[in-house]
Design a protein around this motif. Structure first.
Motif, PDB file in Angstrom:
ATOM      1  N   GLN A  51      -3.843  -4.558 -14.461  1.00 14.87           N
ATOM      2  CA  GLN A  51      -5.165  -5.020 -14.033  1.00 14.87           C
ATOM      3  C   GLN A  51      -5.331  -5.064 -12.515  1.00 14.87           C
ATOM      4  O   GLN A  51      -6.446  -5.256 -12.035  1.00 14.87           O
ATOM      5  CB  GLN A  51      -5.433  -6.404 -14.613  1.00 14.87           C
ATOM      6  N   HIS A  52      -4.232  -4.935 -11.777  1.00 14.63           N
ATOM      7  CA  HIS A  52      -4.304  -5.053 -10.322  1.00 14.63           C
ATOM      8  C   HIS A  52      -3.491  -3.942  -9.659  1.00 14.63           C
ATOM      9  O   HIS A  52      -2.476  -3.488 -10.196  1.00 14.63           O
ATOM     10  CB  HIS A  52      -3.745  -6.406  -9.853  1.00 14.63           C
ATOM     11  N   GLY A  53      -3.938  -3.542  -8.478  1.00 16.82           N
ATOM     12  CA  GLY A  53      -3.197  -2.570  -7.691  1.00 16.82           C
ATOM     13  C   GLY A  53      -3.376  -2.848  -6.217  1.00 16.82           C
ATOM     14  O   GLY A  53      -4.345  -3.505  -5.795  1.00 16.82           O
ATOM     15  N   ILE A  54      -2.433  -2.382  -5.417  1.00 19.41           N
ATOM     16  CA  ILE A  54      -2.536  -2.541  -3.963  1.00 19.41           C
ATOM     17  C   ILE A  54      -1.799  -1.391  -3.292  1.00 19.41           C
ATOM     18  O   ILE A  54      -0.785  -0.900  -3.817  1.00 19.41           O
ATOM     19  CB  ILE A  54      -1.966  -3.906  -3.506  1.00 19.41           C
ATOM     20  N   THR A  55      -2.318  -0.926  -2.184  1.00 17.77           N
ATOM     21  CA  THR A  55      -1.667   0.104  -1.383  1.00 17.77           C
ATOM     22  C   THR A  55      -1.613  -0.391   0.057  1.00 17.77           C
ATOM     23  O   THR A  55      -2.611  -0.886   0.590  1.00 17.77           O
ATOM     24  CB  THR A  55      -2.436   1.434  -1.438  1.00 17.77           C
ATOM     25  N   LEU A  56      -0.430  -0.268   0.675  1.00 14.86           N
ATOM     26  CA  LEU A  56      -0.263  -0.622   2.081  1.00 14.86           C
ATOM     27  C   LEU A  56       0.386   0.545   2.807  1.00 14.86           C
ATOM     28  O   LEU A  56       1.341   1.141   2.301  1.00 14.86           O
ATOM     29  CB  LEU A  56       0.616  -1.865   2.235  1.00 14.86           C
ATOM     30  N   ILE A  57      -0.125   0.858   3.993  1.00 17.79           N
ATOM     31  CA  ILE A  57       0.455   1.907   4.833  1.00 17.79           C
ATOM     32  C   ILE A  57       0.568   1.366   6.251  1.00 17.79           C
ATOM     33  O   ILE A  57      -0.432   0.958   6.846  1.00 17.79           O
ATOM     34  CB  ILE A  57      -0.395   3.185   4.843  1.00 17.79           C
ATOM     35  N   ALA A  58       1.784   1.352   6.778  1.00 22.82           N
ATOM     36  CA  ALA A  58       2.015   0.937   8.166  1.00 22.82           C
ATOM     37  C   ALA A  58       2.142   2.189   9.022  1.00 22.82           C
ATOM     38  O   ALA A  58       2.983   3.047   8.742  1.00 22.82           O
ATOM     39  CB  ALA A  58       3.272   0.081   8.263  1.00 22.82           C
ATOM     40  N   PHE A  59       1.313   2.302  10.046  1.00 20.78           N
ATOM     41  CA  PHE A  59       1.242   3.500  10.880  1.00 20.78           C
ATOM     42  C   PHE A  59       1.787   3.241  12.281  1.00 20.78           C
ATOM     43  O   PHE A  59       1.433   2.239  12.910  1.00 20.78           O
ATOM     44  CB  PHE A  59      -0.203   3.965  11.048  1.00 20.78           C
ATOM     45  N   VAL A  60       2.599   4.152  12.777  1.00 18.64           N
ATOM     46  CA  VAL A  60       2.910   4.268  14.208  1.00 18.64           C
ATOM     47  C   VAL A  60       2.404   5.648  14.614  1.00 18.64           C
ATOM     48  O   VAL A  60       2.978   6.661  14.238  1.00 18.64           O
ATOM     49  CB  VAL A  60       4.420   4.153  14.487  1.00 18.64           C
ATOM     50  N   GLY A  61       1.309   5.694  15.365  1.00 20.41           N
ATOM     51  CA  GLY A  61       0.653   6.966  15.614  1.00 20.41           C
ATOM     52  C   GLY A  61      -0.149   7.356  14.391  1.00 20.41           C
ATOM     53  O   GLY A  61       0.223   8.261  13.655  1.00 20.41           O
ATOM     54  N   SER A  62      -1.218   6.647  14.109  1.00 18.96           N
ATOM     55  CA  SER A  62      -1.982   6.826  12.875  1.00 18.96           C
ATOM     56  C   SER A  62      -2.540   8.241  12.754  1.00 18.96           C
ATOM     57  O   SER A  62      -3.335   8.688  13.586  1.00 18.96           O
ATOM     58  CB  SER A  62      -3.129   5.820  12.824  1.00 18.96           C
ATOM     59  N   VAL A  63      -2.137   8.937  11.696  1.00 18.69           N
ATOM     60  CA  VAL A  63      -2.576  10.331  11.522  1.00 18.69           C
ATOM     61  C   VAL A  63      -4.075  10.413  11.251  1.00 18.69           C
ATOM     62  O   VAL A  63      -4.682  11.471  11.458  1.00 18.69           O
ATOM     63  CB  VAL A  63      -1.805  11.016  10.380  1.00 18.69           C
ATOM     64  N   PHE A  64      -4.697   9.332  10.787  1.00 20.48           N
ATOM     65  CA  PHE A  64      -6.119   9.344  10.475  1.00 20.48           C
ATOM     66  C   PHE A  64      -6.971   8.801  11.620  1.00 20.48           C
ATOM     67  O   PHE A  64      -8.193   8.733  11.494  1.00 20.48           O
ATOM     68  CB  PHE A  64      -6.394   8.526   9.213  1.00 20.48           C
TER      69      PHE A  64
END
Length: 287
Positions: free
Chosen positions: A6-19
């Motif tokens: 029922q739940h989801g989560i996504t985390l992305i830690a960036f050094v030099g964010s490609v986006f």
């Protein structure tokens, strides 16, 4: 994903964010420092509680060591057994807060890393394809436990120099293995596909690459596809943007029905002037 689905989560830690449009503009002005373009992207997928935040922080707001990464008011820390993520972020354009702690315990650590491009300037590898996760947020009020996936990407050149389009997916199998397809396409070139199974014993097994199954275009008209011997169904659309999509897919592998996290990135869309001009509205910067 939570154990009950029922739940989801996504985390992305960036050094030099490609986006990051700010990082792209800095590169055009000369050599840019990736340490000056850090961010923690948080996306929450719960019924009635969807939130998304990604504020870029300049170098004076960030610090890194072997076991800690501070990004403004948020931080990640590793104690040798558990990865803790303390989140204190604000969504835009509607200022909802995301605040609380997430803990992730790897069930098996991998030292696997492989080039994604022929020039070997971009590398990828799961650190822990199978993990346990505990989510304890007070904003929004969410507490759950489930299974998770942890990986790492790195590159020595901008993403647009190495890629055109990719479809990536990962799925958890009944025996605890993690199935990953990394499917990269470019006009006038052969597809480059990684088809791998990461087992609970710590082994990495190449598997036969299934045929391509086309998926319906997203609302933003992004072409996407999945590797499967059987038809694939979109179970839930999680993200739909002009250059990127994320969804849950139902598919079959070796007779086993599976649910995959699936992502598609269109690099030409990402670097288009129109999209670059739109991105600051979702990705503010604190210099």
């Amino acid at each position: 994903m939570s154990d009950d689905g029922q739940h989801g989560i996504t985390l992305i830690a960036f050094v030099g964010s490609v986006f990051s449009p700010y990082y792209a503009w800095a590169r055009k002005r000369g050599r840019a420092d990736p340490e000056n373009h850090c961010a923690l992207n948080v996306a929450i997928y719960s019924k009635g509680q969807r939130r998304w935040a990604m504020t870029e922080r300049g170098q004076r707001h960030c610090a890194r060591s072997a076991d800690q990464f501070t990004i403004g008011p948020s931080q990640l820390s590793w104690d040798g057994d558990c990865l803790s993520i303390d989140i204190n972020e604000v969504c835009v354009p509607f200022p909802h807060r995301i605040q609380g702690r997430i803990k992730l315990w790897p069930q098996q650590l991998f030292a696997y890393s492989t080039p994604l491009d022929a020039a070997e300037k971009h590398r990828w590898g799961p650190l822990s394809p199978a993990s346990r996760i505990e989510v304890d947020l007070n904003a929004p009020d969410l507490q759950w436990q489930g299974h998770a996936y942890l990986d790492s990407n790195e590159g020595t050149e901008p993403v647009e120099r190495g890629f055109h389009t990719w479809d990536w997916s990962r799925a958890r199998m009944r025996d605890g293995s993690t199935l990953v397809f990394y499917d990269m396409q470019a006009p006038g070139a052969d597809d480059r596909v990684l088809s791998l199974r990461f087992t609970p014993k710590g082994t990495v097994e190449p598997i036969a690459t299934p045929p391509v199954q086309a998926l319906p275009k997203t609302a933003w008209r992004i072409n996407r596809r999945m590797r499967s011997a059987q038809a694939v169904k979109v179970q839930e659309q999680l993200e739909d943007t002009p250059f990127y999509q994320r969804a849950l897919l139902q598919f079959d592998y070796a007779g086993e029905p599976l649910v995959a996290f699936h992502e598609t990135l269109s690099v030409p869309r990402l670097v288009s002037p129109l999209v670059q001009a739109m991105l600051p509205w979702r990705m503010p910067r604190r210099a």
